[in-house]
Design an enzyme around this catalytic site. Structure first.
Site, mmCIF file in Angstrom:
data_model
loop_
_atom_site.group_PDB
_atom_site.id
_atom_site.type_symbol
_atom_site.label_atom_id
_atom_site.label_comp_id
_atom_site.label_asym_id
_atom_site.label_seq_id
_atom_site.Cartn_x
_atom_site.Cartn_y
_atom_site.Cartn_z
ATOM 1 N N LYS A 22 7.140 1.283 1.470
ATOM 2 C CA LYS A 22 8.274 1.078 0.990
ATOM 3 C C LYS A 22 9.469 1.526 1.814
ATOM 4 O O LYS A 22 10.369 0.624 2.415
ATOM 5 C CB LYS A 22 8.665 1.926 -0.331
ATOM 6 C CG LYS A 22 9.966 1.524 -0.971
ATOM 7 C CD LYS A 22 9.895 2.319 -2.554
ATOM 8 C CE LYS A 22 8.646 1.711 -3.285
ATOM 9 N NZ LYS A 22 8.713 2.699 -4.725
ATOM 10 N N ARG A 92 12.483 7.900 -4.754
ATOM 11 C CA ARG A 92 11.124 7.240 -5.071
ATOM 12 C C ARG A 92 10.022 7.562 -4.025
ATOM 13 O O ARG A 92 10.074 7.463 -2.851
ATOM 14 C CB ARG A 92 11.493 5.760 -4.691
ATOM 15 C CG ARG A 92 12.289 5.045 -5.901
ATOM 16 C CD ARG A 92 12.419 3.587 -5.700
ATOM 17 N NE ARG A 92 13.770 3.177 -5.706
ATOM 18 C CZ ARG A 92 14.135 2.233 -6.845
ATOM 19 N NH1 ARG A 92 13.325 1.870 -7.605
ATOM 20 N NH2 ARG A 92 15.596 2.013 -7.010
ATOM 21 N N GLY A 101 3.063 1.919 -9.939
ATOM 22 C CA GLY A 101 2.887 2.430 -11.241
ATOM 23 C C GLY A 101 2.374 3.773 -11.346
ATOM 24 O O GLY A 101 2.140 4.610 -11.972
ATOM 25 N N MET A 103 2.911 6.425 -8.772
ATOM 26 C CA MET A 103 3.799 7.508 -8.630
ATOM 27 C C MET A 103 5.224 7.261 -9.139
ATOM 28 O O MET A 103 5.470 6.187 -9.914
ATOM 29 C CB MET A 103 4.131 7.529 -6.795
ATOM 30 C CG MET A 103 2.919 7.379 -6.062
ATOM 31 S SD MET A 103 1.610 8.831 -6.248
ATOM 32 C CE MET A 103 2.639 9.675 -5.127
ATOM 33 N N ARG A 336 7.771 -6.047 -0.749
ATOM 34 C CA ARG A 336 6.199 -5.712 -0.088
ATOM 35 C C ARG A 336 5.434 -6.826 -0.492
ATOM 36 O O ARG A 336 5.810 -7.711 -1.169
ATOM 37 C CB ARG A 336 5.969 -4.599 -1.225
ATOM 38 C CG ARG A 336 5.745 -4.779 -2.424
ATOM 39 C CD ARG A 336 5.062 -3.586 -3.332
ATOM 40 N NE ARG A 336 5.364 -4.046 -4.692
ATOM 41 C CZ ARG A 336 5.236 -2.853 -5.646
ATOM 42 N NH1 ARG A 336 5.029 -1.591 -5.330
ATOM 43 N NH2 ARG A 336 5.154 -3.219 -6.940
ATOM 44 N N HIS A 455 3.767 -3.507 -16.526
ATOM 45 C CA HIS A 455 2.566 -2.562 -16.093
ATOM 46 C C HIS A 455 1.196 -3.267 -15.991
ATOM 47 O O HIS A 455 0.395 -3.230 -15.119
ATOM 48 C CB HIS A 455 2.793 -1.100 -16.503
ATOM 49 C CG HIS A 455 1.533 -0.282 -16.073
ATOM 50 N ND1 HIS A 455 0.471 0.033 -16.812
ATOM 51 C CD2 HIS A 455 1.560 0.606 -14.735
ATOM 52 C CE1 HIS A 455 -0.105 0.804 -15.877
ATOM 53 N NE2 HIS A 455 0.443 1.235 -14.757
ATOM 54 N N SER A 763 -36.507 -7.725 7.362
ATOM 55 C CA SER A 763 -35.720 -7.571 6.529
ATOM 56 C C SER A 763 -35.317 -6.092 5.986
ATOM 57 O O SER A 763 -36.151 -5.770 5.371
ATOM 58 C CB SER A 763 -35.803 -8.575 5.333
ATOM 59 O OG SER A 763 -34.745 -8.576 4.134
ATOM 60 N N CYS A 830 -31.761 -7.544 2.780
ATOM 61 C CA CYS A 830 -31.814 -7.898 1.348
ATOM 62 C C CYS A 830 -31.714 -7.066 0.166
ATOM 63 O O CYS A 830 -31.690 -7.416 -1.062
ATOM 64 C CB CYS A 830 -32.971 -8.824 1.185
ATOM 65 S SG CYS A 830 -34.371 -7.692 1.358
ATOM 66 N N TYR A 850 -28.421 -12.177 9.332
ATOM 67 C CA TYR A 850 -27.846 -12.357 8.103
ATOM 68 C C TYR A 850 -27.861 -11.229 7.048
ATOM 69 O O TYR A 850 -28.830 -10.381 7.344
ATOM 70 C CB TYR A 850 -28.479 -13.834 7.483
ATOM 71 C CG TYR A 850 -30.095 -13.302 7.181
ATOM 72 C CD1 TYR A 850 -30.494 -12.880 6.009
ATOM 73 C CD2 TYR A 850 -31.053 -13.684 8.070
ATOM 74 C CE1 TYR A 850 -31.500 -12.640 5.595
ATOM 75 C CE2 TYR A 850 -32.562 -13.203 7.921
ATOM 76 C CZ TYR A 850 -32.793 -12.657 6.504
ATOM 77 O OH TYR A 850 -34.101 -12.287 6.342
HETATM 78 C C1 PEP Z 1 -35.015 -3.035 -1.474
HETATM 79 O O1 PEP Z 1 -35.872 -2.155 -1.460
HETATM 80 O O2 PEP Z 1 -33.859 -2.872 -0.849
HETATM 81 C C2 PEP Z 1 -35.490 -4.451 -1.872
HETATM 82 C C3 PEP Z 1 -34.706 -5.662 -1.584
HETATM 83 O O3 PEP Z 1 -36.815 -4.503 -2.655
HETATM 84 P P1 PEP Z 1 -36.744 -4.029 -4.093
HETATM 85 O O4 PEP Z 1 -35.050 -3.855 -4.614
HETATM 86 O O5 PEP Z 1 -37.311 -5.262 -4.778
HETATM 87 O O6 PEP Z 1 -37.504 -3.105 -4.153
#
Ligand code: PEP
Ligand code: MG
Length: 880
Positions: A22, A92, A101, A103, A336, A455, A763, A830, A850
């Site tokens: 502000k 303020r 909202g 502060m 803002r 609010h 992975s 994963c 990935y």
């Molecule tokens: C993990 O362990 O991160 C995984 C992807 O396998 P799961 O969750 O199936 O054990």
């Protein structure tokens, strides 16, 4: 000596860390020559110092404050002590990151019993003077002394009702004086001390109160929710008052330069004449649409429109602007970047690119990854909606979404019931910052008062939570826990459905459908995909999930959990036959049946993947997960499999494990039962061969779970390769495939270099890796992690956000070792963290190819990957 106070004329937009958002923007607007009342900002550093050391302001700061006030008086020609030119100020808070909202604000500071009379004489408007005074008494009492607002409000409202005053403006001066006297008594009753008459005392106490409010519970909750650090403090802005409550040529309002709900490029806002401060958002009087100002005060309106355009061009983003009109003079009190719905964020970002204001990369940073979720959320099913009974046709669509839940009337009840697993809808006359935790816990919020900028509306939009405000035909009685409407009633616990996109509310539950794509969404996501370096795959095995993931442009499947494919009744029987078999022949017999199901399933998966890489993981969980538990189930299974219950029980006993998560699971299953890996490899490649015959290409990647030694991996790789070679020979076909491993044990991370020589891809299974690194059971840690976080023993839940210092370092080591020993190796993530924006930033900085996450998290992950990449390229550019 550290400088703790800056006049607005000394600051700029770039000084946000020190002056707060502000303060920095007020300074910037001064620089731009806009009509901003004069003032100064006490820095965030002063706040941090105060919170560290003091219960009062340091002498150093007090002295600087005196000097600043003297300079301020010089500039404005006004002083706290002046009879002629009385200085009144607003105080303020303003942190670096806006916390709407959270502060507190105090207006009209400087007034007392004596000078209120002088103000009345000078302005010739005693009503105005006493209106200012009673407001100061209320705000100061609440913010500085913690007197509940209700103590003032109840008296004020009762007085109005008893004397038949419909609106505040009807109350005459002598009555406001009487009310002010009563307010002063409330001080003594509530906190045993009088309202301080000395303006400087008011100011120092107000500054201290703002500093302290940085640490109040609701500010902490808001910061936790929005990942705002707790140690950056707030600045305090002290600004000359301008009065929107000084007659019908005065007023106050706020406006967004574009529609914050839809993103439409049209001024959007509300104002009230003869009103001050919070009147517009408090919802006590119904504000007018900003466009109406054009007919009431055309010159002021035109000037305001010019200012809004100037500000949007300057900040290159949609602005949320507060203004006051004093005797037909316009003043800007704040600007803002405006909070907006995800839908509006996307439209505004895309429009700003089309208008040539920002680049595509800049556009990508303007949409909060978390908000993407709301775009993907379901709406009510049209047919079901037609049949539903509406209870409120007149609410305002404050924040989109479609939610069903049980009615609760207080934030506390919302929290308690949500903790017990209930889905709740919070219904309040209006919300205030105290309600924040209840709002977080609720599926939706409904209020009777307030407009689109109340609010409830602003906070819910920020949270991406469904919200309907301004339901004036509902009488929400929180005391008796009942809503009256058209002679009917809704009670606590009744189920209602709330449509935040239309403002309608319905009785009962309504079916929902998945979200629709807008053209902006597709264009925006296209830019995100182009900017991202990391690929984003999905974790999925059912056709519906896979289709959803590919609709969101997942680049492949990063994890098919094959165990999820055994829960159908028929399959389960065969699985149980396999597990309970007493000889290899019996096992193979059962597996032959299972192979048929698996081949069909894989065929469907590869067909949907249509040439995109697809990782299928070998069976992972402990086998007893498939076995019956209760006496009744045991009886049924013994009938199905034609074995005696006693024999079955003995086998169940043999399979019992004390620590199944650390037991006979993961690759250990296939090490002890190689026929399992053989069956799965045959099913995977067999399905690919079937699709080959149809001319459909597949990219199978076979993944071995929970590996901790190179030998385990090599044994299974050998089994899989041999099985596939035999199949290829039998079928006279060849198939390209990869064999890789999950990295989900700390040991696997530490020997990643050796594993990478054998493995074609890695992975990271961050769920198991986090479990095994901390020694926290992933299934039980929920019981204590929240306490760890509350007591600052952990800053994050490591199952939701990567623990950079521990698990992150293991991953970093493993990636470096792996790439050094096998530069071709493909690496993914994963576990759950693969879809977490913060964790994605960390992964983007490593040589990871990935991430993979559940289908509905794919767009958010793509955007997070794009934002990380844009940010790291910006840093590289900046360092050149
Ligand atoms: C993990 O362990 O991160 C995984 C992807 O396998 P799961 O969750 O199936 O054990
Ligand atoms: Mg795992």
């Amino acid at each position: 000596m550290t400088k703790y106070i800056y006049a607005f004329s000394e600051g700029s937009q770039a000084m946000k860390d020190l002056l707060g958002g502000k303060g920095a923007n007020l300074a910037e607007m001064k620089r731009l020559g806009l009509p901003v009342p004069d003032g100064f900002t006490i820095t965030t550093e002063a706040c941090i110092e105060y919170l560290k050391h003091g219960s009062t302001l340091s002498n150093e700061l007090k002295e600087e404050l005196h000097n600043q006030l003297a300079a301020f008086s010089e500039r404005t020609g006004k002083a706290f002590s002046s009879n002629e030119n009385l200085l009144l100020v607003s105080v303020r808070s303003g942190a670096k990151i806006s916390m709407p909202g959270m502060m507190d604000t105090i207006l009209n500071l400087g007034l007392n019993d004596e000078n209120v009379e002088k103000l009345a004489d000078k302005t010739g408007d005693a009503r105005f003077a006493y209106d200012c005074y009673r407001r100061l008494l209320q705000m100061f009492g609440q913010v500085v002394y913690g007197i509940p607002m209700n103590a003032f409000d109840q008296y004020f409202d009762k007085y109005k009702e008893e004397h038949g005053y419909e609106v505040d403006a009807d109350i005459p001066a002598e009555v406001l004086k009487e009310i002010s006297d009563r307010f002063k008594e409330i001080y003594v009753e509530e906190v045993y001390k009088p309202f301080p008459q000395e303006p400087l005392k008011q100011l120092t106490e107000a500054v201290e109160a703002v500093f302290k409010s940085w640490d109040n519970d609701r500010a902490r909750v808001y910061r936790d929710l929005n990942d705002i650090p707790h140690d950056i403090g707030t600045a305090v802005n002290v600004q000359e008052m301008v009065f929107g409550n000084s007659g019908d040529r005065s007023g106050t309002g706020l406006a967004f330069t574009r529609n914050p709900v839809t993103g439409e490029n049209k001024l959007f806002g509300e104002y009230l004449l003869n009103a001050q401060g919070e009147d517009v958002v408090a919802g006590i009087r119904t504000p007018k649409e900003i466009a109406t100002l054009d007919s009431q005060m055309p010159d002021v309106y035109q000037e305001f429109v010019d200012v809004t355009e100037k500000l949007e061009t300057h900040y290159k983003d949609m602005q949320d602007i507060e203004f006051t009109i004093e005797n037909a003079n316009l003043y800007i009190l704040q600007t803002r970047n405006g909070k907006r719905t995800a839908k509006a964020a996307m439209k505004i970002a895309v429009d700003l690119v089309d208008e040539g204001v920002i680049t595509k990369d800049e556009a990508l940073t303007k949409v909060d990854v978390k908000s993407i979720d709301t775009l993907l959320h379901p709406a009510f099913e049209e047919k079901a909606l037609e049949a539903a009974e509406a209870i409120s046709e007149a609410g305002l669509p404050a924040s989109p979404g479609a939610s069903t839940g049980k009615v609760v009337f207080s934030a506390e009840d919302a929290k308690t019931q949500a903790e017990q697993g209930e889905k709740v809808i919070l219904m309040r006359p209006e919300t205030s910052p105290e309600d924040i935790e209840g709002m977080v816990a609720s599926e939706a919020i409904v209020t009777t008062h307030g407009g689109m900028t109340s609010h409830a509306a602003v906070v819910a939009r920020g949270m991406g939570k469904c919200c309907v405000t301004g339901c004036s035909n509902l009488n929400i009685d929180t005391e008796n826990k009942v809503v009256n409407y058209h002679g009917k009633e809704i009670h606590e616990g009744d189920v209602i459905s709330v449509d935040g996109s239309t403002g309608n509310i319905y009785l009962g539950e309504i079916e929902t459908t998945s979200a629709e794509h807008s053209e902006e969404f597709d264009r925006f996501m296209q830019w995100a995909e182009e900017a991202a370096r990391l690929g984003v795959r999905m974790n999925a095995e059912t056709p519906a999930d896979i289709q959803a993931g590919y609709q969101f442009d997942a680049s492949g499947i990063g994890l098919v959990r094959t165990e999820h494919m055994f829960f159908g009744a028929e399959r389960l029987v065969q699985m149980r036959r396999f597990i309970l078999a007493s000889s290899k022949e019996e096992r193979v017999d059962a597996l032959n049946e299972i192979r048929k199901y698996q081949t069909e399933d894989f065929e469907e998966i590869f067909r949907l993947s249509n040439g995109r890489p697809t990782i299928v993981r070998l069976l992972d969980p402990p086998l007893h997960e498939f076995l019956p538990k209760s006496e009744e189930e045991i009886q049924i299974v013994s009938n199905q499999l034609d074995v005696q219950p006693d024999v079955l029980k003995k086998r169940l006993n043999d399979l019992h494990e004390v620590n199944p998560m650390l037991g006979h699971r993961g690759c250990r299953l296939a090490v002890t039962y190689p026929e399992l890996a053989e069956m799965q490899a045959e099913a995977i490649i067999g399905s690919v061969m079937r699709l080959q015959a149809e001319g459909i290409e597949s990219k199978p990647e076979i993944m071995i779970p929970l590996v901790s030694t190179v030998e385990e991996f090599k044994t299974l790789k050998d089994t899989i390769q041999t099985t596939i070679s035999e199949l290829e020979e039998r079928e006279n076909k060849t198939v390209n495939y990869l064999i890789g491993t999950m990295i989900e044990t700390p040991r696997a991370c530490l020997i990643a270099g050796q594993l990478a020589q054998e493995s074609e891809f890695f992975s990271f299974g961050t769920n198991d890796l986090t479990q095994l690194t901390y020694g926290f059971s992933r299934d039980d840690a929920g019981k204590f992690i929240s306490e760890y976080i509350n007591r600052d023993l952990l800053t994050i839940d490591p199952f939701q956000t990567l623990d950079v210092d521990g698990v992150g370092q293991l991953i970093k080591t493993a990636v470096e070792q792996a790439k050094a020993s096998n530069p071709q190796i493909k690496i993914g993530v994963c576990g759950e963290l693969g879809g977490d924006p913060k964790s994605i930033h960390f992964f983007n900085d490593l040589a990871i190819d990935y991430v993979s996450c559940s289908p509905f998290r794919v767009p958010g992950a793509i955007l997070a990957a794009a934002q990380s990449q844009v940010e790291s390229e910006r840093l590289v550019g900046a360092n050149k």
